[in-house]
Scaffold this motif. Structure first.
Motif, PDB file in Angstrom:
ATOM      1  N   UNK A  59       0.832  -1.203   0.000  1.00  0.00           N
ATOM      2  CA  UNK A  59       0.000   0.000   0.000  1.00  0.00           C
ATOM      3  C   UNK A  59       0.869   1.257   0.000  1.00  0.00           C
ATOM      4  N   UNK A  60       0.525   2.191  -0.915  1.00  0.00           N
ATOM      5  CA  UNK A  60       1.276   3.434  -1.033  1.00  0.00           C
ATOM      6  C   UNK A  60       0.317   4.618  -1.120  1.00  0.00           C
ATOM      7  N   UNK A  61       0.717   5.718  -0.505  1.00  0.00           N
ATOM      8  CA  UNK A  61      -0.003   6.980  -0.667  1.00  0.00           C
ATOM      9  C   UNK A  61       0.637   7.744  -1.819  1.00  0.00           C
ATOM     10  N   UNK A  62      -0.161   8.128  -2.789  1.00  0.00           N
ATOM     11  CA  UNK A  62       0.321   8.901  -3.931  1.00  0.00           C
ATOM     12  C   UNK A  62       0.069  10.382  -3.639  1.00  0.00           C
ATOM     13  N   UNK A  63       1.098  11.208  -3.786  1.00  0.00           N
ATOM     14  CA  UNK A  63       0.943  12.616  -3.425  1.00  0.00           C
ATOM     15  C   UNK A  63       1.665  13.531  -4.406  1.00  0.00           C
ATOM     16  N   UNK A  64       1.246  14.792  -4.423  1.00  0.00           N
ATOM     17  CA  UNK A  64       1.906  15.820  -5.212  1.00  0.00           C
ATOM     18  C   UNK A  64       3.096  16.373  -4.435  1.00  0.00           C
ATOM     19  N   UNK A  65       4.229  16.485  -5.088  1.00  0.00           N
ATOM     20  CA  UNK A  65       5.430  16.940  -4.381  1.00  0.00           C
ATOM     21  C   UNK A  65       5.433  18.439  -4.154  1.00  0.00           C
ATOM     22  N   UNK A  66       4.607  19.203  -4.885  1.00  0.00           N
ATOM     23  CA  UNK A  66       4.599  20.660  -4.688  1.00  0.00           C
ATOM     24  C   UNK A  66       3.781  21.072  -3.479  1.00  0.00           C
ATOM     25  N   UNK A  67       2.698  20.337  -3.185  1.00  0.00           N
ATOM     26  CA  UNK A  67       1.812  20.702  -2.081  1.00  0.00           C
ATOM     27  C   UNK A  67       1.721  19.622  -1.012  1.00  0.00           C
ATOM     28  N   UNK A  68       2.285  18.439  -1.304  1.00  0.00           N
ATOM     29  CA  UNK A  68       2.162  17.261  -0.446  1.00  0.00           C
ATOM     30  C   UNK A  68       0.712  16.774  -0.307  1.00  0.00           C
ATOM     31  N   UNK A  69      -0.153  17.209  -1.211  1.00  0.00           N
ATOM     32  CA  UNK A  69      -1.545  16.755  -1.207  1.00  0.00           C
ATOM     33  C   UNK A  69      -1.618  15.282  -1.584  1.00  0.00           C
ATOM     34  N   UNK A  70      -2.275  14.487  -0.754  1.00  0.00           N
ATOM     35  CA  UNK A  70      -2.456  13.073  -1.058  1.00  0.00           C
ATOM     36  C   UNK A  70      -3.578  12.928  -2.084  1.00  0.00           C
ATOM     37  N   UNK A  71      -3.268  12.313  -3.210  1.00  0.00           N
ATOM     38  CA  UNK A  71      -4.243  12.115  -4.276  1.00  0.00           C
ATOM     39  C   UNK A  71      -5.046  10.842  -4.082  1.00  0.00           C
ATOM     40  N   UNK A  72      -4.466   9.864  -3.384  1.00  0.00           N
ATOM     41  CA  UNK A  72      -5.157   8.609  -3.155  1.00  0.00           C
ATOM     42  C   UNK A  72      -4.195   7.541  -2.689  1.00  0.00           C
ATOM     43  N   UNK A  73      -4.739   6.368  -2.451  1.00  0.00           N
ATOM     44  CA  UNK A  73      -3.950   5.227  -1.976  1.00  0.00           C
ATOM     45  C   UNK A  73      -4.092   4.100  -2.983  1.00  0.00           C
ATOM     46  N   UNK A  74      -2.975   3.469  -3.322  1.00  0.00           N
ATOM     47  CA  UNK A  74      -3.015   2.347  -4.262  1.00  0.00           C
ATOM     48  C   UNK A  74      -2.420   1.106  -3.609  1.00  0.00           C
ATOM     49  N   UNK A  75      -2.888  -0.042  -4.060  1.00  0.00           N
ATOM     50  CA  UNK A  75      -2.394  -1.322  -3.585  1.00  0.00           C
ATOM     51  C   UNK A  75      -1.670  -2.000  -4.745  1.00  0.00           C
ATOM     52  N   UNK A  76      -0.376  -1.702  -4.880  1.00  0.00           N
ATOM     53  CA  UNK A  76       0.426  -2.249  -5.972  1.00  0.00           C
ATOM     54  C   UNK A  76       1.826  -2.536  -5.449  1.00  0.00           C
TER      55      UNK A  76
END
Length: 327
Positions: A59-76
């Motif tokens: 499980x990983x949290x995907x985020x934007x590096x400019x704002x650190x906003x989490x876009x979602x979580x993926x299971x890969x």
């Protein structure tokens, strides 16, 4: 900004929502595109943790590096990011040569970004001139190193999107992104070739629809499928009169304003006229006025993921039931 739109650029005519940064001359490089559309940022990922676990497997949290906003979580187990710049680098070689930029935008905090490009060559479909576009879509939560290319041919006479007639294989392709220039040139060529294939299949579909004649009985069955009345059972009080009045209004609008439109007179009495009328209704009539400002809803026409009870979904519903209607 309007629902789902974070930032956007457009060329020429102002879009329906009136938002975004206007370009008089189409941007000609991937860097211009992502800068003008406010997409000059990257994504990254972090392993998920809990209070008692250092990591949660896969499980990983995907985020934007400019704002650190989490876009979602993926299971890969393996994450492969496609950065915004790489989305457009794949076909840099054909920008402003074989295709021109129309729009580019970030949606839903950056979960999805897309660019829409018009192919310079014009095509012909029966009696109609066709402008052909392709849309490149990068879903940052797929994390597989690929983007989706969507073909969307448009009738010049009324600006109707026709992609709903295309099969998934011809209307939509998913391609890997590479930093190898020669590979990207081949990918760009594949995009143009996919447009040719899409038009060929659309022409074949249209010719078959023109050959199928319809009558009033067909139209009655069609209306019952697309705009069914709410049934009032015997002994029940009529509590659905207002809803059925709206259904009647939708039926009248479809028949008089769409199915019998002047620009379909050449195809009157054919299944092709019905299909075009449904496309017209789907594009220009909405269950809720605010839906016309929802770019994700509009994109659903291309992506094919909308609810069949909504106007845009009616096209997919028709394609599923048209054999039954002809029986």
């Amino acid at each position: 900004m309007a629902d789902m739109i974070d930032s956007m650029l457009y060329v020429g005519e102002t879009p329906w929502h009136g938002l975004g940064y206007k370009y008089e001359v189409p941007p000609s490089t991937p860097q211009e595109i992502i800068t003008g559309a406010g997409m000059a940022w990257e994504v990254a990922d972090k392993p998920m943790k809990t209070d008692i676990h250092d990591t949660v497997m896969n499980y990983h949290a995907i985020y934007r590096t400019d704002t650190n906003t989490v876009l979602g979580v993926v299971n890969k187990p393996n994450i492969i990011h496609t950065q915004n710049i790489d989305t457009f680098n794949a076909f840099e070689d054909i920008i402003n040569k074989e295709v021109v930029t129309e729009t580019a935008a970030s949606l839903d905090r950056g979960v999805t970004i897309f660019g829409c490009f018009k192919i310079v060559n014009q095509y012909k479909l029966l009696d109609d001139n066709i402008d052909h576009y392709f849309v490149v879509v990068n879903d940052h939560l797929k994390c597989d190193g690929k983007v989706t290319i969507l073909n969307t041919p448009v009738r010049v006479v009324c600006q109707n999107t026709l992609n709903a007639a295309l099969s998934n294989n011809s209307g939509k392709i998913r391609i890997p992104i590479s930093d190898n220039g020669s590979i990207n040139i081949n990918l760009a060529r594949k995009i143009i070739n996919s447009a040719d294939t899409a038009i060929a299949e659309l022409t074949n579909t249209a010719e078959k629809m023109v050959a199928k004649k319809i009558n009033n009985q067909y139209i009655d069955k069609l209306l019952d499928e697309l705009f069914p009345y709410i049934e009032i059972k015997e002994g029940e009080s009529s509590t659905h009169d207002r809803a059925n009045e709206k259904v009647e209004m939708l039926r009248d609008t479809f028949v008089h304003d769409c199915l019998n439109a002047d620009n379909l007179s050449n195809y009157k009495g054919t299944e092709y006229a019905v299909f075009q009328g449904i496309i017209d209704f789907s594009q220009h009539y909405y269950a809720k006025a605010d839906k016309s400002y929802d770019l994700k809803y509009r994109m659903g026409t291309i992506l094919g993921g909308t609810d069949s009870s909504q106007p845009i979904g009616l096209t997919q519903k028709f394609l599923k039931v048209k054999k039954k209607l002809a029986a």
